[in-house]
Design a protein around this motif. Sequence first.
Motif, PDB file in Angstrom:
ATOM      1  N   THR A 229       0.850  -1.189   0.000  1.00  0.00           N
ATOM      2  CA  THR A 229       0.000   0.000   0.000  1.00  0.00           C
ATOM      3  C   THR A 229       0.889   1.244   0.000  1.00  0.00           C
ATOM      4  O   THR A 229       2.097   1.162   0.251  1.00  0.00           O
ATOM      5  CB  THR A 229      -0.906   0.038   1.240  1.00  0.00           C
ATOM      6  N   ILE A 230       0.295   2.388  -0.259  1.00  0.00           N
ATOM      7  CA  ILE A 230       1.043   3.641  -0.230  1.00  0.00           C
ATOM      8  C   ILE A 230       1.537   3.904   1.191  1.00  0.00           C
ATOM      9  O   ILE A 230       2.633   4.428   1.386  1.00  0.00           O
ATOM     10  CB  ILE A 230       0.169   4.804  -0.737  1.00  0.00           C
ATOM     11  N   GLN A 231       0.735   3.528   2.177  1.00  0.00           N
ATOM     12  CA  GLN A 231       1.171   3.666   3.572  1.00  0.00           C
ATOM     13  C   GLN A 231       2.423   2.837   3.828  1.00  0.00           C
ATOM     14  O   GLN A 231       3.351   3.281   4.526  1.00  0.00           O
ATOM     15  CB  GLN A 231       0.053   3.240   4.524  1.00  0.00           C
ATOM     16  N   ASP A 232       2.474   1.628   3.272  1.00  0.00           N
ATOM     17  CA  ASP A 232       3.668   0.776   3.430  1.00  0.00           C
ATOM     18  C   ASP A 232       4.908   1.477   2.887  1.00  0.00           C
ATOM     19  O   ASP A 232       5.971   1.482   3.523  1.00  0.00           O
ATOM     20  CB  ASP A 232       3.483  -0.554   2.690  1.00  0.00           C
ATOM     21  N   ALA A 234       5.378   4.712   2.362  1.00  0.00           N
ATOM     22  CA  ALA A 234       5.691   5.902   3.158  1.00  0.00           C
ATOM     23  C   ALA A 234       6.425   5.509   4.436  1.00  0.00           C
ATOM     24  O   ALA A 234       7.392   6.176   4.841  1.00  0.00           O
ATOM     25  CB  ALA A 234       4.414   6.662   3.485  1.00  0.00           C
ATOM     26  N   MET A 235       6.001   4.417   5.069  1.00  0.00           N
ATOM     27  CA  MET A 235       6.655   3.966   6.298  1.00  0.00           C
ATOM     28  C   MET A 235       8.085   3.506   6.031  1.00  0.00           C
ATOM     29  O   MET A 235       8.993   3.764   6.831  1.00  0.00           O
ATOM     30  CB  MET A 235       5.837   2.840   6.932  1.00  0.00           C
ATOM     31  N   GLN A 236       8.296   2.820   4.910  1.00  0.00           N
ATOM     32  CA  GLN A 236       9.652   2.383   4.571  1.00  0.00           C
ATOM     33  C   GLN A 236      10.594   3.570   4.377  1.00  0.00           C
ATOM     34  O   GLN A 236      11.795   3.477   4.642  1.00  0.00           O
ATOM     35  CB  GLN A 236       9.636   1.542   3.300  1.00  0.00           C
ATOM     36  N   GLU A 240       5.604  10.925   6.287  1.00  0.00           N
ATOM     37  CA  GLU A 240       4.167  10.910   6.507  1.00  0.00           C
ATOM     38  C   GLU A 240       3.462  10.660   5.169  1.00  0.00           C
ATOM     39  O   GLU A 240       3.882  11.159   4.134  1.00  0.00           O
ATOM     40  CB  GLU A 240       3.745  12.260   7.114  1.00  0.00           C
ATOM     41  N   ARG A 241       2.376   9.881   5.189  1.00  0.00           N
ATOM     42  CA  ARG A 241       1.772   9.371   3.964  1.00  0.00           C
ATOM     43  C   ARG A 241       1.364  10.485   2.995  1.00  0.00           C
ATOM     44  O   ARG A 241       1.638  10.409   1.795  1.00  0.00           O
ATOM     45  CB  ARG A 241       0.547   8.513   4.288  1.00  0.00           C
ATOM     46  N   ARG A 242       0.695  11.529   3.499  1.00  0.00           N
ATOM     47  CA  ARG A 242       0.236  12.582   2.596  1.00  0.00           C
ATOM     48  C   ARG A 242       1.412  13.373   2.005  1.00  0.00           C
ATOM     49  O   ARG A 242       1.375  13.773   0.846  1.00  0.00           O
ATOM     50  CB  ARG A 242      -0.729  13.519   3.329  1.00  0.00           C
ATOM     51  N   ALA A 245       2.915  11.239  -0.764  1.00  0.00           N
ATOM     52  CA  ALA A 245       2.114  11.290  -1.994  1.00  0.00           C
ATOM     53  C   ALA A 245       2.360  12.599  -2.735  1.00  0.00           C
ATOM     54  O   ALA A 245       2.479  12.617  -3.971  1.00  0.00           O
ATOM     55  CB  ALA A 245       0.634  11.133  -1.657  1.00  0.00           C
TER      56      ALA A 245
END
Length: 312
Positions: A229-232, A234-236, A240-242, A245
């Motif tokens: 996922t995009i969250q995955d 971003a965490m790597q 922060e997710r936004r 993106a």
Amino acid sequence: MESLQDYTNINIVKRENPLSKEGGFFYLLLYTYLKECKQEGAFQMNLNINQITEYYARAPVMFVDMFMNSMPKGSKDSGRFTAPNLAGLIIPLKGSATFSLNGMPYFMSANTIVHAGPSMNIDIEVQSGDEWQYAVIHYQIAENHLGKYPYFNKHFSISVDTNGLLTELTHQLMKNYITPTNMAKLSCKGLFLQLVETILVSSSKKIDNVDQMDLAVRLIHEQYSRPITIQDLAMQLGIERRRFAYLFERYTGLTPIHYLTEIRIRRAKELLRSGITVAEVAEKVGYLDNFYFSRVFKKHTGLSPTMYKKLL
């Protein structure tokens, strides 16, 4: 200020457009495509800003000429080549396009400048939205020095901050180039070096984000076959997710999910040609639900995976 049309008309009268009328642009930098391109010399050089700065600091570069051009939205241009014996900087002035050199696609917007070597095959595709306006600035290095500076013959991109000064300097350079006086010719030499310096300074300010987004692109190419996922992602990257993106879309011109989906669909097409089942293809490109994969595939291609296989 003179219009872009004024500049292009003058260029056509004075000389043939050295960035010939051949070119077409690919939609995106896709991993499997790049693996093929690498063997054909189309793979982008992985240069950092320090290497590029050292090149321009040491190489005896000399401004030669320039031109400006515009293309309407949705248009394509292919079948041309960059000027022989000259390298060039391609500078976007308005809009965006995919600019390919020897098959290597670069997504070009206000944040990306591309260096092109001599006699490279050109393809351009203008994305939807505004028309694309750009400038090409040619320079040369004396033949007896070329062996010391291999970057002259390479293509690579330079990521920069949106900077009105770059556009202003480009227009100043164009204005002096079309002025037939010795003083204007002398000004061109200084303006060209000032423009190069401004590009490099602007790029050096972006280096942290560029390195992170380079890594993000590599992670997507390496992990697209997993249900990431995009969250995955971003965490790597520790972002922060936004914000991830936002930075990713500025860097590539596409949202992370759109970029990931493009890669998965491209790979799915290759796998469907190999004869394996739709369910197997879905699993290999990161979709656990093959019915959802079929909907995504049809949305992007206009055909269901089954129909796509039948038409092969």
